[in-house]
Motif scaffolding. Structure first.
Motif, PDB file in Angstrom:
ATOM      1  N   ALA A 163      57.502  30.498  27.223  1.00 43.07           N
ATOM      2  CA  ALA A 163      58.617  31.422  27.440  1.00 43.07           C
ATOM      3  C   ALA A 163      59.407  31.624  26.151  1.00 43.07           C
ATOM      4  CB  ALA A 163      59.525  30.892  28.546  1.00 43.07           C
ATOM      5  N   ALA A 164      59.593  30.557  25.384  1.00 44.28           N
ATOM      6  CA  ALA A 164      60.307  30.675  24.113  1.00 44.28           C
ATOM      7  C   ALA A 164      59.524  31.547  23.142  1.00 44.28           C
ATOM      8  CB  ALA A 164      60.556  29.289  23.520  1.00 44.28           C
ATOM      9  N   ASP A 165      58.218  31.365  23.088  1.00 46.80           N
ATOM     10  CA  ASP A 165      57.382  32.207  22.220  1.00 46.80           C
ATOM     11  C   ASP A 165      57.436  33.662  22.665  1.00 46.80           C
ATOM     12  OD1 ASP A 165      56.621  30.045  20.683  1.00 46.80           O
ATOM     13  OD2 ASP A 165      54.720  29.723  21.751  1.00 46.80           O
ATOM     14  N   LEU A 166      57.400  33.888  23.959  1.00 44.64           N
ATOM     15  CA  LEU A 166      57.452  35.240  24.502  1.00 44.64           C
ATOM     16  C   LEU A 166      58.749  35.940  24.124  1.00 44.64           C
ATOM     17  CD1 LEU A 166      55.713  37.065  26.412  1.00 44.64           C
ATOM     18  CD2 LEU A 166      57.242  36.333  28.225  1.00 44.64           C
ATOM     19  N   LEU A 167      59.837  35.179  24.097  1.00 38.04           N
ATOM     20  CA  LEU A 167      61.143  35.746  23.755  1.00 38.04           C
ATOM     21  C   LEU A 167      61.420  35.725  22.249  1.00 38.04           C
ATOM     22  CD1 LEU A 167      63.224  34.192  26.657  1.00 38.04           C
ATOM     23  CD2 LEU A 167      62.520  36.572  26.405  1.00 38.04           C
ATOM     24  N   GLY A 168      60.493  35.175  21.481  1.00 40.95           N
ATOM     25  CA  GLY A 168      60.647  35.163  20.038  1.00 40.95           C
ATOM     26  C   GLY A 168      61.552  34.062  19.517  1.00 40.95           C
ATOM     27  N   LEU A 169      61.720  33.001  20.274  1.00 44.78           N
ATOM     28  CA  LEU A 169      62.559  31.888  19.842  1.00 44.78           C
ATOM     29  C   LEU A 169      61.701  30.864  19.114  1.00 44.78           C
ATOM     30  CD1 LEU A 169      64.688  31.450  23.068  1.00 44.78           C
ATOM     31  CD2 LEU A 169      65.423  32.479  20.938  1.00 44.78           C
ATOM     32  N   GLN A 170      62.234  30.319  18.040  1.00 45.63           N
ATOM     33  CA  GLN A 170      61.500  29.343  17.239  1.00 45.63           C
ATOM     34  C   GLN A 170      61.434  27.983  17.926  1.00 45.63           C
ATOM     35  OE1 GLN A 170      60.146  29.712  14.043  1.00 45.63           O
ATOM     36  NE2 GLN A 170      60.485  31.918  14.153  1.00 45.63           N
ATOM     37  N   VAL A 171      62.548  27.600  18.574  1.00 43.56           N
ATOM     38  CA  VAL A 171      62.663  26.261  19.155  1.00 43.56           C
ATOM     39  C   VAL A 171      62.818  26.395  20.673  1.00 43.56           C
ATOM     40  CG1 VAL A 171      63.978  24.109  19.112  1.00 43.56           C
ATOM     41  CG2 VAL A 171      63.781  25.475  17.029  1.00 43.56           C
ATOM     42  N   PRO A 172      61.897  25.832  21.446  1.00 41.93           N
ATOM     43  CA  PRO A 172      62.009  25.927  22.914  1.00 41.93           C
ATOM     44  C   PRO A 172      63.294  25.301  23.466  1.00 41.93           C
ATOM     45  CG  PRO A 172      59.815  25.211  22.286  1.00 41.93           C
ATOM     46  CD  PRO A 172      60.638  25.216  21.040  1.00 41.93           C
ATOM     47  N   ALA A 173      63.831  24.311  22.774  1.00 46.13           N
ATOM     48  CA  ALA A 173      65.074  23.686  23.245  1.00 46.13           C
ATOM     49  C   ALA A 173      66.231  24.686  23.264  1.00 46.13           C
ATOM     50  CB  ALA A 173      65.435  22.491  22.373  1.00 46.13           C
ATOM     51  N   ASN A 174      66.201  25.674  22.345  1.00 42.62           N
ATOM     52  CA  ASN A 174      67.244  26.700  22.348  1.00 42.62           C
ATOM     53  C   ASN A 174      67.226  27.493  23.657  1.00 42.62           C
ATOM     54  OD1 ASN A 174      68.063  25.945  19.818  1.00 42.62           O
ATOM     55  ND2 ASN A 174      66.970  27.588  18.757  1.00 42.62           N
ATOM     56  N   LEU A 175      66.037  27.795  24.152  1.00 45.66           N
ATOM     57  CA  LEU A 175      65.922  28.500  25.432  1.00 45.66           C
ATOM     58  C   LEU A 175      66.439  27.624  26.566  1.00 45.66           C
ATOM     59  CD1 LEU A 175      65.007  30.901  27.126  1.00 45.66           C
ATOM     60  CD2 LEU A 175      62.709  29.896  27.161  1.00 45.66           C
ATOM     61  N   LEU A 176      66.095  26.350  26.515  1.00 45.62           N
ATOM     62  CA  LEU A 176      66.558  25.427  27.545  1.00 45.62           C
ATOM     63  C   LEU A 176      68.086  25.340  27.545  1.00 45.62           C
ATOM     64  CD1 LEU A 176      65.801  23.387  29.736  1.00 45.62           C
ATOM     65  CD2 LEU A 176      65.736  21.644  27.943  1.00 45.62           C
ATOM     66  N   PHE A 177      68.690  25.217  26.379  1.00 45.41           N
ATOM     67  CA  PHE A 177      70.148  25.155  26.292  1.00 45.41           C
ATOM     68  C   PHE A 177      70.793  26.450  26.760  1.00 45.41           C
ATOM     69  CE2 PHE A 177      69.498  21.825  22.851  1.00 45.41           C
ATOM     70  CZ  PHE A 177      69.787  20.779  23.714  1.00 45.41           C
ATOM     71  N   PHE A 178      70.209  27.584  26.366  1.00 49.45           N
ATOM     72  CA  PHE A 178      70.746  28.867  26.798  1.00 49.45           C
ATOM     73  C   PHE A 178      70.693  28.994  28.318  1.00 49.45           C
ATOM     74  CE2 PHE A 178      69.936  33.288  28.066  1.00 49.45           C
ATOM     75  CZ  PHE A 178      71.156  33.842  27.693  1.00 49.45           C
TER      76      PHE A 178
END
Length: 116
Positions: free
Chosen positions: A56-71
């Protein structure tokens, strides 16, 4: 399964078990239990399939999956805060209305008592 995954899974399962116990003892209302159940289920899925967060993080273009989790965690917490604030406002209105009704009834009882 590595250490963090195991801790996440055990924590999510413990929360789910506590949720069922609170429901069984009628300490938690069903509308809140559904919300906590969905969150616990999401935590279990995230612990069992950690690649989903990375995908999901890659799909949204995020470098760090933890950023998606925190968001996502912040969005959930803001949603919970908004829901509880709404419930608190409704409860305050109900308490004020009940207090006014009790005051009117008390005044009526005193008036009846004085006339006797």
């Amino acid at each position: 399964m590595n250490g963090p995954q195991l801790v996440s899974l055990v924590s999510a399962l413990a929360i789910m078990a506590m949720l069922f116990e609170l429901l069984r003892r009628h300490r938690l209302r069903e509308k809140y239990a559904v919300m906590w159940g969905v969150l616990s289920l999401a935590a279990i899925i995230g612990a069992v399939f950690p690649g989903l967060l990375t995908g999901a993080a890659d799909l949204l273009g995020l470098q760090v999956p933890a950023n998606l989790l925190f968001f996502l965690s912040i969005v959930v917490l803001l949603g919970l805060t908004l829901q509880l604030s709404y419930e608190l406002g409704r409860t305050e209105d109900q308490i004020r209305t009940l207090a006014e009704e009790v005051a009117l009834l008390r005044m009526e009882v005193e008036r009846q008592h004085d006339n006797s």
